[in-house]
Design an enzyme around this catalytic site. Structure first.
Site, PDB file in Angstrom:
ATOM      1  N   HIS A   1       2.707  -0.876  -2.993  1.00 37.16           N
ATOM      2  CA  HIS A   1       2.542   0.576  -3.130  1.00 37.16           C
ATOM      3  C   HIS A   1       2.294   1.161  -1.744  1.00 37.16           C
ATOM      4  CE1 HIS A   1       1.394   3.906  -6.086  1.00 37.16           C
ATOM      5  NE2 HIS A   1       1.447   4.474  -4.883  1.00 37.16           N
ATOM      6  N   LEU A   2       3.217   1.980  -1.322  1.00 34.49           N
ATOM      7  CA  LEU A   2       3.162   2.625  -0.014  1.00 34.49           C
ATOM      8  C   LEU A   2       1.838   3.369   0.176  1.00 34.49           C
ATOM      9  CD1 LEU A   2       4.826   3.450   2.534  1.00 34.49           C
ATOM     10  CD2 LEU A   2       5.556   5.452   1.222  1.00 34.49           C
ATOM     11  N   HIS A   3       1.243   3.226   1.349  1.00 32.50           N
ATOM     12  CA  HIS A   3       0.039   4.000   1.681  1.00 32.50           C
ATOM     13  C   HIS A   3      -0.080   4.102   3.189  1.00 32.50           C
ATOM     14  CE1 HIS A   3      -1.165  -0.238   1.384  1.00 32.50           C
ATOM     15  NE2 HIS A   3      -2.124   0.024   2.277  1.00 32.50           N
ATOM     16  N   GLN A   4      -0.485   5.261   3.637  1.00 31.71           N
ATOM     17  CA  GLN A   4      -0.673   5.504   5.063  1.00 31.71           C
ATOM     18  C   GLN A   4      -2.153   5.556   5.387  1.00 31.71           C
ATOM     19  OE1 GLN A   4       1.798   7.562   8.006  1.00 31.71           O
ATOM     20  NE2 GLN A   4       0.585   9.342   7.423  1.00 31.71           N
TER      21      GLN A   4
END
Length: 196
Positions: A137-140
């Site tokens: 899951h993409l996260h910055q």
């Protein structure tokens, strides 16, 4: 083992490579949450269905949301995540990319106002080999930095001094977020959960 044998054993170990390693097994639980995760067991998919305080969410947008990192590098360490379960930046929609960017900018402004951050580390670790703790899951990361925030404690004492409790930081950041910090149901994605 004789002293000579111990010395040669140490020499052999040292000659394999010059890296010293800091083992952090306490992170295995957090890292393991993302291994093979799907929507049902992904912590970033589950968070929006919980209340803001429980999930450490500070702001909700239409395509993405902002929460505190459960294991912060510094107080105020934010994560900006799309609601959609997508693993890499190149798979994010234009709307998700734009909102991740906008929420990141707002997070920087809020952290500068609330905690007087003097700088930031911003980035995304993509995939397991890229260092992502939850690769699916993409996260910055938005990590506020302060003069003197690094010291010998993490290396020598295996201790990280975090000066504020997560709940206190969440409340301060959410209260300072411009507009509504927890948007109404009309702009929230459908999660089946009531608006907290």
């Amino acid at each position: 083992m004789t002293d000579g044998a111990a010395e040669s054993s140490n020499d052999f170990a040292a000659s394999r490579d010059a890296f010293q390693r800091l083992w952090t097994p306490h992170r295995a639980v957090y890292v393991g949450q993302g291994q093979g995760a799907h929507d049902d067991d992904c912590p970033f998919c589950a968070a929006p269905g919980k209340g803001d305080e429980e999930a450490l969410i500070v702001a909700r947008g239409e395509h993405a949301y902002v929460l505190l990192n459960l294991f912060p590098y510094n107080p105020g360490h934010l994560l900006v995540c799309p609601y959609r379960h997508v693993s890499t930046y190149d798979r994010a929609t234009a709307e998700e990319v734009a909102e991740i960017g906008s929420l990141t900018q707002t997070g920087m402004r809020v952290l500068t106002d609330v905690s007087r951050a003097q700088g930031f580390n911003i980035g995304m670790n993509q995939g397991n080999v890229g260092g992502a703790g939850i690769a699916e899951h993409l996260h910055q990361h938005v990590v506020p930095r302060y003069s003197g925030d690094s010291n010998f404690f993490p290396i020598i004492a295996e201790t990280k001094a975090v000066t504020r409790l997560l709940g206190d930081v969440r409340a301060a950041v959410a209260d300072a977020w411009p507009g509504e910090s927890s948007l109404g149901a009309e702009r929230r994605p459908s999660t089946g959960a009531p608006n907290p």
